[in-house]
Write a protein that holds these residues in place. Structure first.
Motif, PDB file in Angstrom:
ATOM      1  N   SER A 150       0.814  -1.220   0.000  1.00  0.00           N
ATOM      2  CA  SER A 150       0.000   0.000   0.000  1.00  0.00           C
ATOM      3  C   SER A 150       0.848   1.270   0.000  1.00  0.00           C
ATOM      4  CB  SER A 150      -0.937   0.010   1.206  1.00  0.00           C
ATOM      5  OG  SER A 150      -0.185  -0.054   2.408  1.00  0.00           O
ATOM      6  N   GLN A 155       3.638   1.295  -5.090  1.00  0.00           N
ATOM      7  CA  GLN A 155       2.523   1.132  -6.029  1.00  0.00           C
ATOM      8  C   GLN A 155       2.794   1.877  -7.348  1.00  0.00           C
ATOM      9  OE1 GLN A 155      -0.627   2.588  -3.419  1.00  0.00           O
ATOM     10  NE2 GLN A 155      -1.552   0.548  -3.367  1.00  0.00           N
ATOM     11  N   ARG A 177      -6.411  -0.112  -7.290  1.00  0.00           N
ATOM     12  CA  ARG A 177      -6.348  -0.371  -5.843  1.00  0.00           C
ATOM     13  C   ARG A 177      -5.703   0.786  -5.072  1.00  0.00           C
ATOM     14  NH1 ARG A 177      -4.941  -5.843  -7.384  1.00  0.00           N
ATOM     15  NH2 ARG A 177      -2.742  -5.404  -6.960  1.00  0.00           N
ATOM     16  N   MET A 178      -5.143   1.745  -5.778  1.00  0.00           N
ATOM     17  CA  MET A 178      -4.481   2.872  -5.121  1.00  0.00           C
ATOM     18  C   MET A 178      -5.533   3.851  -4.576  1.00  0.00           C
ATOM     19  SD  MET A 178      -1.346   3.631  -7.798  1.00  0.00           S
ATOM     20  CE  MET A 178      -0.499   4.800  -6.729  1.00  0.00           C
ATOM     21  N   GLU A 179      -5.386   4.228  -3.311  1.00  0.00           N
ATOM     22  CA  GLU A 179      -6.336   5.155  -2.700  1.00  0.00           C
ATOM     23  C   GLU A 179      -6.140   6.577  -3.222  1.00  0.00           C
ATOM     24  OE1 GLU A 179      -6.299   4.940   1.523  1.00  0.00           O
ATOM     25  OE2 GLU A 179      -6.773   2.797   1.600  1.00  0.00           O
ATOM     26  N   ASN A 180      -4.886   6.988  -3.325  1.00  0.00           N
ATOM     27  CA  ASN A 180      -4.585   8.339  -3.817  1.00  0.00           C
ATOM     28  C   ASN A 180      -3.462   8.257  -4.850  1.00  0.00           C
ATOM     29  OD1 ASN A 180      -6.334  10.024  -2.028  1.00  0.00           O
ATOM     30  ND2 ASN A 180      -5.074   9.060  -0.425  1.00  0.00           N
TER      31      ASN A 180
END
Length: 684
Positions: A150, A155, A177-180
C-alpha cells in the motif's frame, strides 16, 4: 572551516564530524578519496554516516565512479538499509540496472537487512528499464509479503513497471487499488495505454485525471501521432495550457512520421526557442523519410545558429550524406568530428564506415575501421556490408574469418552482409555455406531477409529453379519482397515462365507494387512479346500507377544536378549534347556496338533503337562530369535503377577512352569503372 585544498596540512586524527563537513564541500571524485584514506588511517571508516555519505556522493552520475563506490561498499563490515539502498541507487542512476538487481539479490541472500519502501521502488524501476517483467513480478510479490503493497512509491513504481512491459491489465489492477494515485501513476498508465495502441482508453483516463502536467498532454500527442491521427494530436497540442520543448518536439515528430513535412517545418519555424532535441527531431525526420537534402540544409542552418550537434544529430546527417552519396560533404563532416573532439567509436564509427561505403570510397571506410582501437560488432558488420556492396567478397570473407579468430560473435545483420557479398561476386557455394553455418554454428535462425539474400544469390547465378524451390519450401511465409527478388532474377535472365509465376504472387500480396509491373513488362519486351507489354501497361493505367523515370544524380561544387532520359532542361544542355556527340563518335571508333536487346519499348528501326539507348540518364550525367569535373578526379554518379547492359559496356569504354575513373551507384551496388574494366567483373 578547513578546506579540502589544505587537506595535506591536517593533523593525523580528525573526528568524524569534521570529515562529514569536508564531504559536504567535495566537488570532484578525488577529494572523497583523500577523506576516505584519512578515515581508514584514523579508524573511523566504519562509522556508518561517513561511508553512507561517500557512497551517496558517488551515486551522482556526473561525478560517479561505480567501481570505487563498490569497493567502498565491500569494505563496510555491516552495511545498513540506507547503505544498501544507496549502492543499489548508485547502479540505477548510472544506468547499470542489471547490477542494481544483482545487488538486491545479494541483499536478500546474504544480509540480515530487509528491503524497505526505498529499496523496492528502485529495484522495480530497474526491472522496468530492462523490461524484466518476470523479475518485476517477483519483486511486486515480495512487496505484498513484506507489507509494502500500500506504499504510494511502491505502487507507483509497479504501475510504471507493468505499463512499460506492456502488461496493461496488471497495471490497471494495481492502479485501481491505489487510494490516492499520484501524477506519476496516472501518467504511467496513460503511457502504457498509448504503448499498447489503446489510444481511446488513454484519452478516457486523461479526461478523468484530477490534474494534468506537461507529460500528460505530451504522451497523448505522441499516442495520436503514432496511430496516424495527427490532426487529433494537433488539436490536443493546441489545447495545452502550457507547452515546453518536449511537447513541441512531439508534435513536430508526429508530423514527420505522418509525412506532413510542410506542417512540421512550419511548426518548427514558428518556435521562438529551439534546443538540440528539436533540431534532431527535424533532421532525423527528414533523414528517415529520405528527404536527405532537407536534412542537410537543416543541419547547416543549425550550425550557423551556433548549436553543437550531438552524436544522434551526426548519425542522422551522415545517413543523409550516404543516401545522396555526397563524398565531399561526408569528408567535411568527418573533418568536423576530428576538429571538435568527437570520439570516432560506437555508433559514430559505424555511421562513418557506412557513409564512406555508400559514397563509393571503400578505402576511406577501411581507414576509419582500422583506426578504431576498440572495435565493436557494429563496426565489423558495417565494414563487411560495405565490402559486399563494392563486390569485394573475398575481403569480406577474410574479415569474417578474422572475427571468428578473435571470437567476436556475429549477429543476423553480419550474415546479411556476407550473403550479399557472395551474391554480388557470384560465389554460390560459399553463400550456401554461410547460410548453413549461421544456424548450425551460431544459433541464428534465418529470417525473411536471409532467405531473400539466398534467393538473390541463386537468381544472379541463373539458378532460378533452385531459388523458386527455396521460396516455396522455406519455413517462413514468403512476402512480396522475396518474390520480387525472383522476378528480378527472371528479368535479368529472360525467364518468362518463372517471371510470370513470381509476378502473380507479388500482385496477389501487393497489387500496387510498381516495380512488379515494370519488371514483368521488361521480361516480355526482352523476348519481343509486345502484346503482353501493352497489357501490363494497361493494367498499370487501370490501377493508377506508373513507372518511376530513370534518373541519374551528380554533385558538383555543392550543387545537385539530376538528369532524366533525353534530358534537355539543364542550363548547360548545348555543351552536354555536344559532348554526347563527341562521346558517340569516340565510342564507335573504339568498336562499340549498341546492345539493342536493352531497348524495352516497341520501336521500329535500328537508328531509333540506338537513339533510345543513347538517351539514358547516366550518359547525360557522364557528359556533364567530363565537362565539369577536373581531370584526375573521379566522376561520381547515383542512379535510381539498375544499370542496363548497354550502359555498363559504354561506361567501361568511356573510362578507357577519356582515362577517367567513373563510379556509379545503382539500386543494388557500386560499379568502379577504370581503364575499360568494372569492379563488378560484369556480374551484377
Amino acid at each position: 572551516m578547513l578546506k579540502v585544498s589544505t587537506f595535506h596540512s591536517f593533523q593525523p586524527y580528525l573526528p568524524h564530524e569534521t570529515h562529514l563537513s569536508l564531504l559536504q564541500t567535495c566537488k570532484t571524485h578525488k577529494e572523497p578519496k583523500q577523506i576516505l584514506a584519512s578515515t581508514i588511517k584514523t579508524g573511523i571508516f566504519n562509522h556508518i554516516t561517513i561511508t553512507s555519505r561517500i557512497l551517496a556522493f558517488y551515486s551522482d552520475p556526473k561525478i560517479g565512479n561505480l567501481e570505487y563506490a563498490r569497493s567502498v561498499f565491500d569494505q563496510i563490515e555491516e552495511p545498513n538499509s540506507f547503505t544498501w539502498n544507496t549502492i543499489i541507487k548508485c547502479y540505477l542512476e548510472n544506468h547499470h540496472s542489471n547490477d542494481a538487481i544483482l545487488m538486491f539479490c545479494e541483499l536478500l541472500r546474504e544480509s540480515s537487512v530487509s528491503p524497505d519502501n526505498f529499496t523496492l521502488p528502485s529495484v522495480i524501476k530497474g526491472c522496468a528499464r530492462l523490461c524484466a517483467l518476470e523479475e518485476g513480478k517477483q519483486v511486486h510479490g515480495l512487496s505484498l509479503k513484506t507489507g509494502f503493497e500500500s506504499d504510494l512509491y511502491v505502487q507507483s513504481s509497479v504501475v510504471s513497471l507493468y505499463s512499460k512491459c506492456f502488461d496493461i491489465v496488471s497495471a490497471r489492477k494495481v492502479f485501481d487499488r491505489m487510494e490516492n494515485a499520484d501524477m506519476i501513476s496516472w501518467n504511467s498508465l496513460i503511457d502504457g495505454y498509448v504503448k499498447c495502441g489503446e489510444i481511446e482508453l488513454a484519452q478516457k483516463l486523461f479526461d478523468e485525471m484530477p490534474e494534468k502536467d506537461l507529460f500528460s498532454w505530451t504522451v497523448l500527442i505522441d499516442g495520436y501521432s503514432k496511430c496516424g491521427k495527427v490532426d487529433i494530436a494537433r488539436d490536443v497540442f493546441d489545447k495545452m495550457p502550457n507547452r515546453n520543448l518536449v511537447s513541441w518536439n512531439a508534435m513536430i515528430n508526429g508530423y514527420m512520421k505522418s509525412g506532413d513535412f510542410v506542417s512540421a517545418q512550419q511548426l518548427f519555424d514558428s518556435m521562438t526557442k529551439r534546443n538540440i532535441i528539436t533540431w534532431n527531431t527535424l533532421i532525423s525526420g527528414y533523414e528517415r523519410n529520405e528527404r536527405f537534402i532537407l536534412a542537410l540544409e537543416a543541419f547547416e542552418t543549425m550550425l550557423k545558429e551556433g548549436l553543437t550537434p550531438t552524436n544522434s544529430t551526426l548519425v542522422s546527417v551522415l545517413s543523409a550524406v550516404s543516401g545522396l552519396a555526397l563524398l565531399e560533404k561526408g569528408n567535411w563532416i568527418h573533418s568536423y568530428l576530428d576538429t571538435n573532439g568527437f570520439k570516432i567509436d560506437g555508433v559514430l564509427g559505424t555511421a562513418l564506415i557506412e557513409m564512406y561505403s555508400k559514397c563509393g570510397s571503400i578505402d576511406s571506410a577501411l581507414g576509419v575501421f582500422q583506426a578504431i582501437s576498440k572495435r565493436r560488432l557494429g563496426h565489423w558488420t558495417a565494414m563487411i556490408v560495405g565490402l559486399g556492396m563494392h563486390g569485394m567478397a573475398d575481403e569480406a570473407l577474410r574479415l569474417f574469418s578474422k572475427m571468428q579468430r578473435l571470437q567476436i560473435k556475429p549477429n543476423s545483420i553480419t550474415f546479411i552482409g556476407l550473403l550479399n557479398a557472395c551474391s554480388h561476386a557470384g560465389m554460390v557455394n560459399q553463400g550456401r555455406q554461410i547460410f548453413s553455418i549461421m544456424e548450425k554454428e551460431y544459433g541464428i535462425e534465418p529470417t525473411i531477409e536471409h532467405y531473400g539474400c539466398l534467393v538473390d544469390l541463386l537468381c544472379r547465378a541463373r539458378h532460378l529453379e533452385e531459388a523458386k524451390n527455396v521460396i516455396e519450401n522455406m519455413p517462413i511465409r514468403p512476402n512480396a519482397v522475396i518474390w520480387m527478388s525472383l522476378l528480378s532474377g527472371s528479368r535479368n535472365h529472360s525467364n518468362v515462365e518463372i517471371g510470370e509465376c513470381a509476378a502473380k504472387h507479388v500482385i496477389e500480396m501487393a497489387p500496387k507494387t510498381v516495380g512488379c509491373y515494370v519488371l514483368l513488362s521488361n521480361i516480355y519486351a526482352t523476348v519481343g512479346r509486345w502484346n503482353e507489354v501493352s497489357k501490363v501497361r494497361e493494367m498499370m493505367k487501370n490501377i493508377g500507377i506508373r513507372k518511376d523515370p530513370g534518373c541519374s544524380l551528380i554533385e558538383h561544387n555543392g550543387v545537385f544536378h539530376e538528369f532524366v532520359v533525353a534530358d534537355s532542361s539543364h542550363h548547360q544542355k548545348e555543351e552536354i549534347y555536344s559532348k554526347l556527340s563527341e562521346m558517340d563518335e569516340r565510342l564507335r571508333s573504339a568498336g562499340y556496338i549498341p546492345d539493342l536487346t536493352q531497348v524495352l519499348v516497341c520501336i521500329e528501326g535500328q537508328k531509333e533503337k540506338e537513339a533510345e539507348l543513347a538517351n539514358h540518364s547516366e550518359r547525360f550525367a557522364i557528359a556533364f562530369g567530363l565537362i565539369n569535373v577536373k581531370p584526375g578526379k573521379p566522376i561520381r554518379i547515383v542512379k535510381n535503377l539498375r544499370v542496363c547492359n548497354d550502359c555498363h559496356s559504354v561506361t567501361k569504354l568511356l573510362s578507357a577512352i577519356y582515362d577517367r575513373e567513373i563510379i556509379v551507384r545503382d539500386n543494388s551496388r557500386y560499379h568502379h569503372f577504370r581503364k575499360g574494366t568494372c569492379s563488378c567483373k560484369d556480374y551484377w
